[in-house]
Design a protein around this motif. Structure first.
Motif, PDB file in Angstrom:
ATOM      1  N   GLN A 173      -4.905   2.881   2.070  1.00 27.23           N
ATOM      2  CA  GLN A 173      -3.105   2.474   2.255  1.00 27.23           C
ATOM      3  C   GLN A 173      -3.315   4.231   3.223  1.00 27.23           C
ATOM      4  O   GLN A 173      -2.470   3.311   3.419  1.00 27.23           O
ATOM      5  N   CYS A 174      -4.106   4.847   3.170  1.00 26.14           N
ATOM      6  CA  CYS A 174      -3.813   6.287   4.326  1.00 26.14           C
ATOM      7  C   CYS A 174      -5.078   6.165   4.822  1.00 26.14           C
ATOM      8  O   CYS A 174      -4.726   7.484   6.056  1.00 26.14           O
ATOM      9  N   TRP A 180      -6.318  10.821   4.321  1.00 29.68           N
ATOM     10  CA  TRP A 180      -6.690  11.535   3.105  1.00 29.68           C
ATOM     11  C   TRP A 180      -7.323  13.253   2.903  1.00 29.68           C
ATOM     12  O   TRP A 180      -7.469  13.980   2.026  1.00 29.68           O
ATOM     13  N   TYR A 227       0.013  13.469  -3.612  1.00 23.12           N
ATOM     14  CA  TYR A 227       0.693  12.270  -3.166  1.00 23.12           C
ATOM     15  C   TYR A 227      -0.272  11.549  -4.422  1.00 23.12           C
ATOM     16  O   TYR A 227       0.495  10.718  -4.526  1.00 23.12           O
ATOM     17  N   GLY A 229       2.707  10.414  -6.614  1.00 26.68           N
ATOM     18  CA  GLY A 229       3.272  10.596  -5.795  1.00 26.68           C
ATOM     19  C   GLY A 229       5.157  11.374  -5.420  1.00 26.68           C
ATOM     20  O   GLY A 229       5.769  11.023  -5.575  1.00 26.68           O
ATOM     21  N   GLU A 234       6.146  11.061   2.024  1.00 30.46           N
ATOM     22  CA  GLU A 234       5.517   9.529   1.717  1.00 30.46           C
ATOM     23  C   GLU A 234       5.348   8.739   0.337  1.00 30.46           C
ATOM     24  O   GLU A 234       3.857   8.658   0.654  1.00 30.46           O
ATOM     25  N   CYS A 235       5.870   8.560  -0.730  1.00 30.00           N
ATOM     26  CA  CYS A 235       5.471   7.786  -1.662  1.00 30.00           C
ATOM     27  C   CYS A 235       4.391   6.210  -1.507  1.00 30.00           C
ATOM     28  O   CYS A 235       5.385   5.477  -0.857  1.00 30.00           O
ATOM     29  N   ASN A 236       3.633   6.397  -2.031  1.00 29.40           N
ATOM     30  CA  ASN A 236       2.753   4.396  -1.507  1.00 29.40           C
ATOM     31  C   ASN A 236       2.502   4.320  -2.397  1.00 29.40           C
ATOM     32  O   ASN A 236       1.539   4.629  -3.632  1.00 29.40           O
ATOM     33  N   MET A 237       3.470   3.061  -3.743  1.00 29.35           N
ATOM     34  CA  MET A 237       3.469   3.087  -4.724  1.00 29.35           C
ATOM     35  C   MET A 237       1.963   1.949  -4.933  1.00 29.35           C
ATOM     36  O   MET A 237       2.141   2.299  -6.235  1.00 29.35           O
ATOM     37  N   THR A 238       0.952   1.516  -4.368  1.00 30.76           N
ATOM     38  CA  THR A 238      -0.329   1.270  -4.070  1.00 30.76           C
ATOM     39  C   THR A 238      -1.073   2.065  -4.997  1.00 30.76           C
ATOM     40  O   THR A 238      -1.676   2.006  -6.151  1.00 30.76           O
ATOM     41  N   VAL A 239      -0.624   3.394  -4.114  1.00 31.27           N
ATOM     42  CA  VAL A 239      -1.696   4.472  -4.223  1.00 31.27           C
ATOM     43  C   VAL A 239      -0.898   4.680  -5.677  1.00 31.27           C
ATOM     44  O   VAL A 239      -2.336   5.214  -7.009  1.00 31.27           O
TER      45      VAL A 239
END
Length: 144
Positions: free
Chosen positions: A95-96, A101, A114, A117, A121-126
């Motif tokens: 994802q990133c 990372w 991170y 969340g 930049e919140c990543n829902m998959t993570v």
């Protein structure tokens, strides 16, 4: 942000939020309950519960590293959860990117904001992968 002498150290990650907002990943699942506890540093790791455990120790009882069991240790270091962590890190790197990372890992929170969340930049998959990690770790810890 005003500093309060009564400010709880468990809420340091939440203090980094600019404004309160609706969090879509609190869906009522067990994973979201565990995520909430981790975000508040209120999960039942030894650092919080050592007064009531048999050995009266803050050291991690899940691995042999001889370190204090904190939320960060559970998620990022504990050898008992290595397999679950590898799955989580696969998603994070996908994802990133590994370089991004690694840059987050040198921050004071070791990338934890991170993963839970609380990053801008919140990543829902993570976050979903983190919830899965927490459920797998919880089940393994309980002997399920």
């Amino acid at each position: 942000r005003p500093v309060c002498s009564c400010f709880l150290t468990t809420l340091t990650w939440y203090a980094s939020k600019n404004v309160p907002r609706f969090e879509v990943f609190y869906d009522g699942s067990f994973g979201s309950q565990l995520l909430f506890a981790v975000r508040c540093k209120a999960s039942s790791v030894i650092r919080r519960t050592w007064r009531w455990n048999e050995g009266n120790t803050r050291l991690c009882l899940q691995c042999i590293r001889g370190v204090e069991e904190t939320v960060e240790h559970l998620v990022l270091e504990c050898s008992k959860y290595e397999q679950e962590r590898e799955s989580l890190m696969d998603v994070v790197h996908e994802q990133c990117g590994e370089n991004k990372w690694n840059a987050r890992c040198v921050e004071e929170d070791s990338g934890m904001r991170y993963l839970v969340g609380l990053y801008e930049e919140c990543n829902m998959t993570v976050v979903d992968a983190m919830k899965d990690f927490l459920v797998y770790a919880w089940n393994k810890r309980q002997g399920c």
